[in-house]
Design a protein around this motif. Sequence first.
Motif, PDB file in Angstrom:
ATOM      1  N   ARG A 182       0.815  -1.222   0.000  1.00  0.00           N
ATOM      2  CA  ARG A 182       0.000   0.000   0.000  1.00  0.00           C
ATOM      3  C   ARG A 182       0.843   1.264   0.000  1.00  0.00           C
ATOM      4  O   ARG A 182       0.363   2.334   0.342  1.00  0.00           O
ATOM      5  N   ALA A 183       2.111   1.176  -0.361  1.00  0.00           N
ATOM      6  CA  ALA A 183       2.979   2.344  -0.348  1.00  0.00           C
ATOM      7  C   ALA A 183       2.405   3.445  -1.234  1.00  0.00           C
ATOM      8  O   ALA A 183       1.901   3.187  -2.323  1.00  0.00           O
ATOM      9  N   GLY A 184       2.503   4.677  -0.771  1.00  0.00           N
ATOM     10  CA  GLY A 184       2.005   5.816  -1.530  1.00  0.00           C
ATOM     11  C   GLY A 184       0.654   6.305  -1.081  1.00  0.00           C
ATOM     12  O   GLY A 184       0.244   7.410  -1.424  1.00  0.00           O
ATOM     13  N   GLN A 185      -0.071   5.508  -0.287  1.00  0.00           N
ATOM     14  CA  GLN A 185      -1.389   5.917   0.182  1.00  0.00           C
ATOM     15  C   GLN A 185      -1.327   6.373   1.640  1.00  0.00           C
ATOM     16  O   GLN A 185      -0.428   6.007   2.386  1.00  0.00           O
ATOM     17  N   ALA A 186      -2.335   7.165   2.023  1.00  0.00           N
ATOM     18  CA  ALA A 186      -2.496   7.583   3.414  1.00  0.00           C
ATOM     19  C   ALA A 186      -3.903   7.225   3.867  1.00  0.00           C
ATOM     20  O   ALA A 186      -4.877   7.482   3.145  1.00  0.00           O
ATOM     21  N   TYR A 187      -4.008   6.623   5.036  1.00  0.00           N
ATOM     22  CA  TYR A 187      -5.295   6.225   5.605  1.00  0.00           C
ATOM     23  C   TYR A 187      -5.462   6.890   6.967  1.00  0.00           C
ATOM     24  O   TYR A 187      -4.554   6.841   7.803  1.00  0.00           O
ATOM     25  N   TYR A 188      -6.626   7.471   7.187  1.00  0.00           N
ATOM     26  CA  TYR A 188      -6.959   8.085   8.469  1.00  0.00           C
ATOM     27  C   TYR A 188      -8.205   7.418   9.033  1.00  0.00           C
ATOM     28  O   TYR A 188      -9.254   7.420   8.393  1.00  0.00           O
ATOM     29  N   LEU A 189      -8.072   6.836  10.218  1.00  0.00           N
ATOM     30  CA  LEU A 189      -9.202   6.222  10.906  1.00  0.00           C
ATOM     31  C   LEU A 189      -9.445   6.944  12.224  1.00  0.00           C
ATOM     32  O   LEU A 189      -8.494   7.368  12.899  1.00  0.00           O
ATOM     33  N   SER A 190     -10.704   7.069  12.584  1.00  0.00           N
ATOM     34  CA  SER A 190     -11.071   7.665  13.862  1.00  0.00           C
ATOM     35  C   SER A 190     -12.252   6.894  14.435  1.00  0.00           C
ATOM     36  O   SER A 190     -13.231   6.651  13.732  1.00  0.00           O
ATOM     37  N   VAL A 191     -12.146   6.498  15.693  1.00  0.00           N
ATOM     38  CA  VAL A 191     -13.219   5.744  16.342  1.00  0.00           C
ATOM     39  C   VAL A 191     -13.433   6.288  17.745  1.00  0.00           C
ATOM     40  O   VAL A 191     -12.588   6.991  18.308  1.00  0.00           O
ATOM     41  N   GLY A 192     -14.594   5.930  18.330  1.00  0.00           N
ATOM     42  CA  GLY A 192     -14.901   6.300  19.699  1.00  0.00           C
ATOM     43  C   GLY A 192     -14.653   5.148  20.650  1.00  0.00           C
ATOM     44  O   GLY A 192     -14.628   3.982  20.247  1.00  0.00           O
ATOM     45  N   THR A 193     -14.503   5.476  21.917  1.00  0.00           N
ATOM     46  CA  THR A 193     -14.190   4.451  22.916  1.00  0.00           C
ATOM     47  C   THR A 193     -15.410   3.644  23.343  1.00  0.00           C
ATOM     48  O   THR A 193     -15.263   2.596  23.968  1.00  0.00           O
ATOM     49  N   ARG A 194     -16.610   4.130  22.997  1.00  0.00           N
ATOM     50  CA  ARG A 194     -17.825   3.430  23.424  1.00  0.00           C
ATOM     51  C   ARG A 194     -18.784   3.269  22.246  1.00  0.00           C
ATOM     52  O   ARG A 194     -19.823   3.908  22.177  1.00  0.00           O
ATOM     53  N   GLU A 195     -18.408   2.422  21.336  1.00  0.00           N
ATOM     54  CA  GLU A 195     -19.232   2.170  20.156  1.00  0.00           C
ATOM     55  C   GLU A 195     -19.848   0.778  20.193  1.00  0.00           C
ATOM     56  O   GLU A 195     -20.268   0.245  19.168  1.00  0.00           O
ATOM     57  N   GLY A 196     -19.914   0.181  21.367  1.00  0.00           N
ATOM     58  CA  GLY A 196     -20.427  -1.181  21.504  1.00  0.00           C
ATOM     59  C   GLY A 196     -21.849  -1.269  21.975  1.00  0.00           C
ATOM     60  O   GLY A 196     -22.264  -2.319  22.486  1.00  0.00           O
ATOM     61  N   ASP A 197     -22.617  -0.193  21.832  1.00  0.00           N
ATOM     62  CA  ASP A 197     -24.034  -0.202  22.218  1.00  0.00           C
ATOM     63  C   ASP A 197     -24.228  -0.630  23.669  1.00  0.00           C
ATOM     64  O   ASP A 197     -25.126  -1.424  23.997  1.00  0.00           O
TER      65      ASP A 197
END
Length: 303
Positions: A229-244
Amino acid sequence: MSRVVTAALLGLLVAAVTNAGAQRTPPPPADLRAGAGVSAAVPPSLRLAPGLPQGYRSRVDVLHGLALPRLDARRDVRVYLPPSYQTGDRRYPVLYLQDGQTLFGGWDVQALADSLARGGTELILVAVDHAGTARLDEYTVSPDREQRGGAGARYLDDLVRAVKPAIDARYRTLTSARHTGIAGTDLGGLISVEAGLRYPDVFGFVGALSPEVAWNDSSVVREVWTRPRAGQAYYLSVGTREGDGDPDRDLARLMDAGQLLWALGAQGARVGYFEVEGDGRVPTSLRSRLSGLLRGFHSYAMN
């Protein structure tokens, strides 16, 4: 209070990234090159961006009923043009977004983008409307154990072969992968990651807010390992309480995101991760994090 878990997002994304090469998106069909078959409301919405000179306005066009041949469907596509678009001939990086009617409806992404424009972050945003009750089907590339979903590959093919050529033919875009990103939330975040994996020569930047990584036993993580995957940038963001309300599910979602980030980094992609306290899937949290995602993409594209 939100916290950065890995290295600072912008520091990662503005780092020099290998150019993904010449764009290999197929040319638009003749009718799109000629400007036929796409009706644009020009403009359905004009807004003076506060703090900008009088007459310095952003614009949102709506391309009504754009044909998606692989899905045998038509979909409205909303195009945000930054304030300076009207004043010169420069070209702009483009970020493709899912759930267009939500973003330009209740979320008022035009106002969000206008606020960023005051600081010099100007982008073209292209938001494809979702399919309503068929949203799950179009935003997943494989069915789950209950045989739900699975039309996502066709949706992505239409995005690359129909939507992007139409946008590039009509607007002053920077067309290379370095200047093209894709992003979404929950299932829209999942299909955005799939777009980056399947079309790395088209999408150099991928953003996913609270993505549904666990879909189909986390098949997206397995797919990452299939090629570098060289050349790409990925940004992920999640919350600490997403388990319902289930602490075990809270932890599982965080671990899912971690596995995806680890695989992407191991395969050569640049990764950024931002974690927020609470349920990151609620609209107020998603919208508040979208501005950071837009800034990150702009920095990646223009540096």
